[in-house]
Design an enzyme around this catalytic site. Structure first.
Site, PDB file in Angstrom:
ATOM      1  N   ARG A  87       0.850  -1.190   0.000  1.00  0.00           N
ATOM      2  CA  ARG A  87       0.000   0.000   0.000  1.00  0.00           C
ATOM      3  C   ARG A  87       0.881   1.233   0.000  1.00  0.00           C
ATOM      4  O   ARG A  87       1.837   1.320   0.793  1.00  0.00           O
ATOM      5  CB  ARG A  87      -0.901  -0.005   1.240  1.00  0.00           C
ATOM      6  CG  ARG A  87      -1.433   1.355   1.616  1.00  0.00           C
ATOM      7  CD  ARG A  87      -2.521   1.306   2.661  1.00  0.00           C
ATOM      8  NE  ARG A  87      -2.644   2.565   3.380  1.00  0.00           N
ATOM      9  CZ  ARG A  87      -3.095   3.708   2.873  1.00  0.00           C
ATOM     10  NH1 ARG A  87      -3.478   3.760   1.595  1.00  0.00           N
ATOM     11  NH2 ARG A  87      -3.161   4.807   3.595  1.00  0.00           N
ATOM     12  N   GLY A  89       0.286   5.231   0.450  1.00  0.00           N
ATOM     13  CA  GLY A  89      -0.782   6.177   0.739  1.00  0.00           C
ATOM     14  C   GLY A  89      -0.304   7.341   1.567  1.00  0.00           C
ATOM     15  O   GLY A  89       0.896   7.567   1.713  1.00  0.00           O
ATOM     16  N   THR A  90      -1.281   8.066   2.098  1.00  0.00           N
ATOM     17  CA  THR A  90      -0.961   9.186   2.978  1.00  0.00           C
ATOM     18  C   THR A  90      -1.465   8.877   4.377  1.00  0.00           C
ATOM     19  O   THR A  90      -2.322   8.002   4.571  1.00  0.00           O
ATOM     20  CB  THR A  90      -1.612  10.488   2.483  1.00  0.00           C
ATOM     21  OG1 THR A  90      -3.007  10.287   2.379  1.00  0.00           O
ATOM     22  CG2 THR A  90      -1.038  10.923   1.151  1.00  0.00           C
ATOM     23  N   SER A 203       0.861  13.515   5.150  1.00  0.00           N
ATOM     24  CA  SER A 203       0.259  14.609   4.378  1.00  0.00           C
ATOM     25  C   SER A 203      -0.222  15.740   5.276  1.00  0.00           C
ATOM     26  O   SER A 203      -0.430  16.862   4.826  1.00  0.00           O
ATOM     27  CB  SER A 203      -0.927  14.076   3.575  1.00  0.00           C
ATOM     28  OG  SER A 203      -1.868  13.474   4.449  1.00  0.00           O
ATOM     29  N   ASP A 204      -0.439  15.438   6.559  1.00  0.00           N
ATOM     30  CA  ASP A 204      -0.936  16.458   7.489  1.00  0.00           C
ATOM     31  C   ASP A 204      -0.579  16.001   8.899  1.00  0.00           C
ATOM     32  O   ASP A 204      -0.248  14.830   9.109  1.00  0.00           O
ATOM     33  CB  ASP A 204      -2.455  16.633   7.352  1.00  0.00           C
ATOM     34  CG  ASP A 204      -3.202  15.318   7.525  1.00  0.00           C
ATOM     35  OD1 ASP A 204      -3.203  14.508   6.587  1.00  0.00           O
ATOM     36  OD2 ASP A 204      -3.745  15.077   8.619  1.00  0.00           O
TER      37      ASP A 204
HETATM   38  N1  HPA Z   1      -6.785  10.556   9.362  1.00  0.00           N
HETATM   39  C1  HPA Z   1      -7.016   9.407   8.717  1.00  0.00           C
HETATM   40  N2  HPA Z   1      -6.447   9.117   7.570  1.00  0.00           N
HETATM   41  C2  HPA Z   1      -5.618  10.015   7.019  1.00  0.00           C
HETATM   42  C3  HPA Z   1      -5.343  11.239   7.641  1.00  0.00           C
HETATM   43  C4  HPA Z   1      -5.956  11.504   8.877  1.00  0.00           C
HETATM   44  O1  HPA Z   1      -5.756  12.573   9.482  1.00  0.00           O
HETATM   45  N3  HPA Z   1      -4.495  11.921   6.840  1.00  0.00           N
HETATM   46  C5  HPA Z   1      -4.247  11.140   5.771  1.00  0.00           C
HETATM   47  N4  HPA Z   1      -4.924   9.977   5.879  1.00  0.00           N
END
Ligand code: HPA
Length: 236
Positions: A87, A89-90, A203-204
């Site tokens: 996988r 992903g972020t 990503s955050d």
């Molecule tokens: N929460 C869940 N999944 C995510 C987040 C998050 O803040 N950021 C990227 N995928």
């Protein structure tokens, strides 16, 4: 054909990269694979097979969340014989030491989902990555110069959680980040004796909300993560 994938037998490689977003699968096929051919358009969950450095590999979207990835990963494993699933992903950081654009290799995945508890109500069964894939990915990421964290993630069923404070508290136990798919992928891999790994770029951040990325920075990090994923898939 399986219920959600229209590929013919033999059209899907035994190694696959799994982004959540099907348009990312298309991007990876167009930018990293040679001679890529689309094998699935059902529900626009695009999947492609091509070659990377001479090795046959596939890439397919999974959608968001554990129910969605469980459907696709199970059909890929059981109906199409896929043996290595990564996988890409972020994830959102829940740990002050884990910053946006950095890489997290999910050595294990805690979860608030019922997907494992449903089968094993009296057990806490850790969901773990395949060690050979994890080891390869770590060394490849280091060689690419990426800041890489290895450890636990939280696979959550809830993006807009009313209990965000509890999720953030897990960061204090060393859980690096929150995402929504790894635990289910690892559980499926365990059930069917295949190899799986989750690689996420941050990503955050839920703990450093002032951290931000530009679209260009996100694209560059994303490109590096794809290289880690593809190089890990083809490593002997
Ligand atoms: N929460 C869940 N999944 C995510 C987040 C998050 O803040 N950021 C990227 N995928």
């Amino acid at each position: 054909m399986s219920i959600h994938i229209e590929a013919k037998q033999g059209q899907i490689a035994d190694k696959i990269l799994l982004p959540g977003d099907p348009l990312r699968a298309k991007f990876i096929a167009e930018n990293f694979l040679e001679d890529a051919e689309c094998f699935n358009t059902v529900r626009n969950m695009f999947g492609y097979t091509g070659t990377y450095k001479g090795h046959r590999v596939s890439v397919m979207g999974t959608g968001m969340g554990m129910p969605s990835i469980s459907i696709y990963a199970r059909e890929l494993i059981v109906d199409y014989g896929v043996k290595k699933l990564i996988r890409v992903g972020t994830a959102g950081s829940i740990n002050p030491d884990v910053h946006v654009r950095e890489l997290v290799l999910a050595q294990a995945a805690a979860t608030n989902s019922n997907i494992i508890r449903n089968d094993w109500p009296e057990y806490d069964l850790p969901q773990i990555a395949d060690f050979a894939l994890l080891d390869k990915a770590y060394h490849i990421a280091k060689e690419l110069g990426m800041t890489t964290h290895v450890g636990n993630v939280l696979s959550s069923d809830i993006f807009y959680s009313n209990m965000a404070g509890r999720n953030i508290a897990l960061g204090k136990l060393g859980v690096h980040a929150i995402e929504m798919e790894a635990a289910a992928l690892y559980y499926l891999a365990a059930q069917h004796g295949v190899q799986a790994l989750g690689i996420m770029t941050i990503s955050d951040s839920l703990v450093n909300p002032e951290e931000d990325t530009t679209a260009e920075e996100r694209q560059n990090t994303f490109t590096d993560m794809m290289k880690v994923g593809l190089e890990t898939l083809i490593a002997e």
